[in-house]
Structure formats: structure tokens, C-alpha cells
Design an enzyme around this catalytic site. Sequence first.
Site, short mmCIF file in Angstrom:
data_model
loop_
_atom_site.label_atom_id
_atom_site.label_comp_id
_atom_site.label_asym_id
_atom_site.label_seq_id
_atom_site.Cartn_x
_atom_site.Cartn_y
_atom_site.Cartn_z
N TYR A 248 -2.58 18.40 23.54
CA TYR A 248 -3.18 20.12 23.24
C TYR A 248 -4.24 18.79 22.09
CZ TYR A 248 -4.68 23.45 19.83
OH TYR A 248 -5.63 23.87 19.22
N SER B 72 -7.87 21.57 15.32
CA SER B 72 -6.42 21.92 14.71
C SER B 72 -6.04 20.51 14.27
CB SER B 72 -5.72 22.07 16.43
OG SER B 72 -4.44 21.92 15.97
N LYS C 132 -7.86 17.92 21.61
CA LYS C 132 -9.08 18.18 20.00
C LYS C 132 -9.31 16.37 19.73
CE LYS C 132 -9.03 22.92 20.07
NZ LYS C 132 -10.42 23.72 20.14
#
Length: 339
Positions: A153, A130, A157
Site C-alpha cells: 500500500y 499517506s 502511494k
Amino acid sequence: MELTTRPLNPPPKSTCLVTGGAGYIGGHTVLALLDAGHEVIVLDDLSTGFRWSVPNTAKLIIGDVGDFDLVCRVIRTNGITSILHFAAKTVVPDSVRDPLGYYLANAVKTQTLLAATISEKVGNFIFSSSAAIYGNSESFVSEAQKADPQSPYGRSKYMAECMIEDTGAAHQMRYAILRYFNVAGADPKGRMGQSTKNATHLIKVAIETALGKRPCMEIFGNDYPTPDGFAVRDYIHVADLADAHVLALSRLQRGTGSFTVNCGYGRGYSVKEVVDIVKALTGIDFKVRLAPRRAGDLASVVANSDQLRSFGWRPRFDELSTMVRHAYQWEMELASKRH
């Protein structure tokens, strides 16, 4: 004439394990892999994906990617030669509220999957990453920019990326890391689209509001350091993104070195611009409410995708109006699907 990302002399077909292949991006990649002639086995716990979204020409196994023994058995019994890993938690504000849940789903379970990959000697690994691993940027974001994730988040990642890079170096595992910007749209043939209930994708939320599925929608913050004060994002059509995965697999099969690439168009739109396009395309002036900024949201994230384009990737659906139209068509179709 429509351009294609498929090579003139395609490499041998692969038997692919696609984790999270019943979900939005994984599901579109399953379609693209099947269209390219690959064999596909989907591993999904159906927590956010849908059984009906997996084509009959793919094999669905319901299970947890964090189950080492199960993953090893699936790899061994199906002769898996390549793994494409999509299974993850993906909502930035949720990650702020539940960081441990995100570290478990996105980092710990990726470690388990990598351990199974090495144990069963699978040579190719493609990871769904991402743009959230980057921080704020005043210019286009290139792969060379230092990682500076601003949310659990993004950090989860980036942790997974580091594990993949280290594992690749230690075990001669070829890998491709694809860093997505904002994914939108639906399959142009109408086979699938974004179907998750209570989804947070901007275009889907706007279309649902236009269709009366939501009483109104919220825009989070209008005081960002951007031209109109609203957050700016680079939107990529999910079918073009799926093509990028097929291209990445082709490169790994040909023996090229491992790589990390941005997946976006290099063009930013503000949240307000997107909402205005949805209103214009649907012909509905739906209600929009301004709300405070959300934790973890960045002001502007736009891709430099020169490296991916240098590999031969040629997007087919890079107009925002096309993404909105395909998403709108899918939302109309979705009512007939069984959840």
C-alpha cells in the site's frame, strides 16, 4: 472564537473533479468544496462509496478512474479546472495479501488519470497520499524524511507520488500531495461519516464493538517499542483534513508552486489509549482481544505538520474525544441510511 482556514480574499471558484468522492475522505472533501462555493463533479465506481453520500448539489458520475476515455470526456464536458484524486485501495494488511491489486488501483490508475489530466490540460491536481510512505520513526515525521514504505500500500502511494512529481515537472501541472496520518471522526453537521462495511479504522471498529455490531475487537500487537507497547498513531479529524484540501486548492489557484505536506496534529495516541477513550465516552466496557502484529504495521507514526500550519491551516477539531464523539454520533445515525 472559531478560526477559519478560508482566505479573506478568496480566489476564483473552481470546477472540481473529485475521484472517489462517494467515499469517506473524498466525501467529506466534497462537502467542504461545496461549502466553499466550488462546483463539484464526483467520479466513483461505488465499490466502497455510497450514492446517498453525494449531495444533490454535486454531480455523480459512476465509473472507473482507470478508464481514460471516460475521464477525458468527463473533464471536457464539465469544464474541469481542478482534479482531487481520492479513489484508491487503502487497507495495509490487504495490500500484503493482494499487492498487484493495490498497484493497479493506486499506481496504474493514477497514471491513467494523470494522462487524462495532461491530455485535457487541467492545471491543478491534488493527491490523497499517506503517511504509509514513511518507515518507522522515533521522532516526528517531516516531509523531508526519506520515503521508506513498509507495505505494498505504502509503495503504491509512493509510486503515484513520483509519477505526479515527474508529470508536474514535465508539463507545468501544479500539484499538491497531502500525506494523511490516521483519519477519524465524522462531519460535525451529521451529513456523513465513515460508512464502509467491515472497515478497519480503529475508532470505527471500537465504536461498532461498543454498540454490539461486533462481538469483540482485536488489538494487533502489544510488544512495540512504545511507552505502553501498543502502536502509536497521529489521528486527524476528517473535517480538518477536508479543510486542508480546500486550502491546498486555494494555494494552487493563486499560482503558488507545487508542494507536499503532512496532514496530522503532531500528537500520538497508542491503540490502547484510543480504546480507553471510546470506552469512557460510550460508557460501555466492550470486549477486546489481543492478537499478533499485522504485516506492514509500523510502531509509531506521528506528523510534523508545521508546513501545513504555515499555510494558514488551523484545525478546529483536534481533540481525540471530539473525533470519537463525532464518530459515535454518526454510527448511531448510520442505521437509518440505505446502503
